[in-house]
Write a protein that holds these residues in place. Structure first.
Motif, PDB file in Angstrom:
ATOM      1  N   LYS A   5      50.138 -36.234  -1.775  1.00  0.00           N
ATOM      2  CA  LYS A   5      48.797 -35.925  -1.835  1.00  0.00           C
ATOM      3  C   LYS A   5      47.806 -36.483  -0.769  1.00  0.00           C
ATOM      4  O   LYS A   5      46.960 -35.984  -0.351  1.00  0.00           O
ATOM      5  N   LEU A   8      48.138 -34.316   2.166  1.00  0.00           N
ATOM      6  CA  LEU A   8      47.422 -32.946   1.923  1.00  0.00           C
ATOM      7  C   LEU A   8      46.005 -33.338   2.049  1.00  0.00           C
ATOM      8  O   LEU A   8      45.346 -32.356   2.582  1.00  0.00           O
ATOM      9  N   LYS A   9      45.393 -34.314   1.728  1.00  0.00           N
ATOM     10  CA  LYS A   9      43.980 -34.592   1.893  1.00  0.00           C
ATOM     11  C   LYS A   9      43.578 -34.930   3.171  1.00  0.00           C
ATOM     12  O   LYS A   9      42.640 -34.249   3.796  1.00  0.00           O
ATOM     13  N   THR A  12      43.624 -31.482   4.811  1.00  0.00           N
ATOM     14  CA  THR A  12      42.591 -30.772   4.585  1.00  0.00           C
ATOM     15  C   THR A  12      41.213 -31.369   5.466  1.00  0.00           C
ATOM     16  O   THR A  12      40.479 -30.317   5.966  1.00  0.00           O
ATOM     17  N   CYS A  14      41.573 -32.510   8.435  1.00  0.00           N
ATOM     18  CA  CYS A  14      41.892 -32.042   9.767  1.00  0.00           C
ATOM     19  C   CYS A  14      41.102 -30.604  10.037  1.00  0.00           C
ATOM     20  O   CYS A  14      40.827 -30.238  10.968  1.00  0.00           O
ATOM     21  N   ALA A  15      41.538 -29.768   8.876  1.00  0.00           N
ATOM     22  CA  ALA A  15      40.991 -28.591   8.975  1.00  0.00           C
ATOM     23  C   ALA A  15      39.416 -28.324   9.069  1.00  0.00           C
ATOM     24  O   ALA A  15      38.876 -27.654   9.675  1.00  0.00           O
ATOM     25  N   ILE A  16      38.756 -29.420   8.359  1.00  0.00           N
ATOM     26  CA  ILE A  16      37.414 -29.640   8.336  1.00  0.00           C
ATOM     27  C   ILE A  16      36.940 -29.759   9.659  1.00  0.00           C
ATOM     28  O   ILE A  16      35.933 -29.297  10.475  1.00  0.00           O
ATOM     29  N   TYR A  54      47.946 -36.402  13.484  1.00  0.00           N
ATOM     30  CA  TYR A  54      46.975 -35.740  12.857  1.00  0.00           C
ATOM     31  C   TYR A  54      45.752 -35.365  14.010  1.00  0.00           C
ATOM     32  O   TYR A  54      45.166 -34.265  13.750  1.00  0.00           O
ATOM     33  N   THR A  58      44.847 -31.684  15.153  1.00  0.00           N
ATOM     34  CA  THR A  58      43.586 -31.339  14.896  1.00  0.00           C
ATOM     35  C   THR A  58      43.088 -30.521  16.388  1.00  0.00           C
ATOM     36  O   THR A  58      42.419 -29.648  16.656  1.00  0.00           O
TER      37      THR A  58
END
Length: 191
Positions: A5, A8-9, A12, A14-16, A54, A58
């Motif tokens: 979890k 995954l946070k 997420t 990283c995508a932002i 990470y 990114t």
């Protein structure tokens, strides 16, 4: 399960950060602000606050998206962005205060420019289609080798941006909302 979890946070986030890199970089380019890009602030944020992998992810993903939007030459600069993430992560291991943010910005600029100058030389003959091309031409006309002229141009082009990005990341990282987020995922995500 909790570890998955938390990962995954972070992914997420990283995508932002990738979206932030692209949007801020595009906005600043549209505004024609010289020597400021902010196109790597998301990468630096992730690299400073989480594991190195990470930050590297990114940086690479940002340039993968830019390659889709602007063409394949953007992908080559993903290597420079990944190096920037590594430098930012290593520099922020102990603390990330104003002094360290400035030092990190300088090192990211110096080391990242060393990588990007090779890419600039291969793809564009050492130029960058920015205001620093005038500086590169002036240095080159004085007999300095193109590599050194392009490197000085790359550092000049990036140093203000990288220091500013690191200072902004330092401030963002102190926001109470983000501090709560770091605690919720166990801040052990930083190597």
């Amino acid at each position: 399960m909790e570890e998955r979890k938390a990962e995954l946070k972070v992914l997420t986030l990283c995508a932002i950060a990738v979206a932030m890199n692209v949007m801020l970089g595009t906005f600043v380019a549209f505004m024609n602000i010289p020597l400021v890009y902010l196109s790597g602030i998301g990468t630096i944020f992730i690299a400073v606050n989480f594991k190195m992998k990470y930050g590297v992810l990114t940086g690479f993903t940002t340039h993968l998206l830019l390659a889709i939007i602007h063409g394949p030459s953007s992908l080559a600069f993903g290597l420079s962005s990944m190096v920037n993430a590594i430098v930012a992560n290593l520099c922020s291991r102990r603390k990330f205060d104003v002094k360290q943010a400035i030092i990190t910005g300088i090192l990211v600029s110096l080391i990242g420019s060393f990588v990007s100058v090779w890419i600039r030389l291969i793809l564009y003959g050492g130029f960058s289609n920015s205001i620093t091309d005038v500086l590169i031409l002036a240095i080159r006309s004085s007999g300095v080798a193109m590599f050194f002229a392009a490197y000085i141009g790359a550092v000049t082009d990036s140093i203000i941006d990288k220091i500013l990005s690191c200072l902004l990341v330092m401030q963002l990282s102190k926001l109470p909302q983000l501090q709560k987020f770091f605690i919720s995922i166990g801040k052990g995500v930083k190597e």
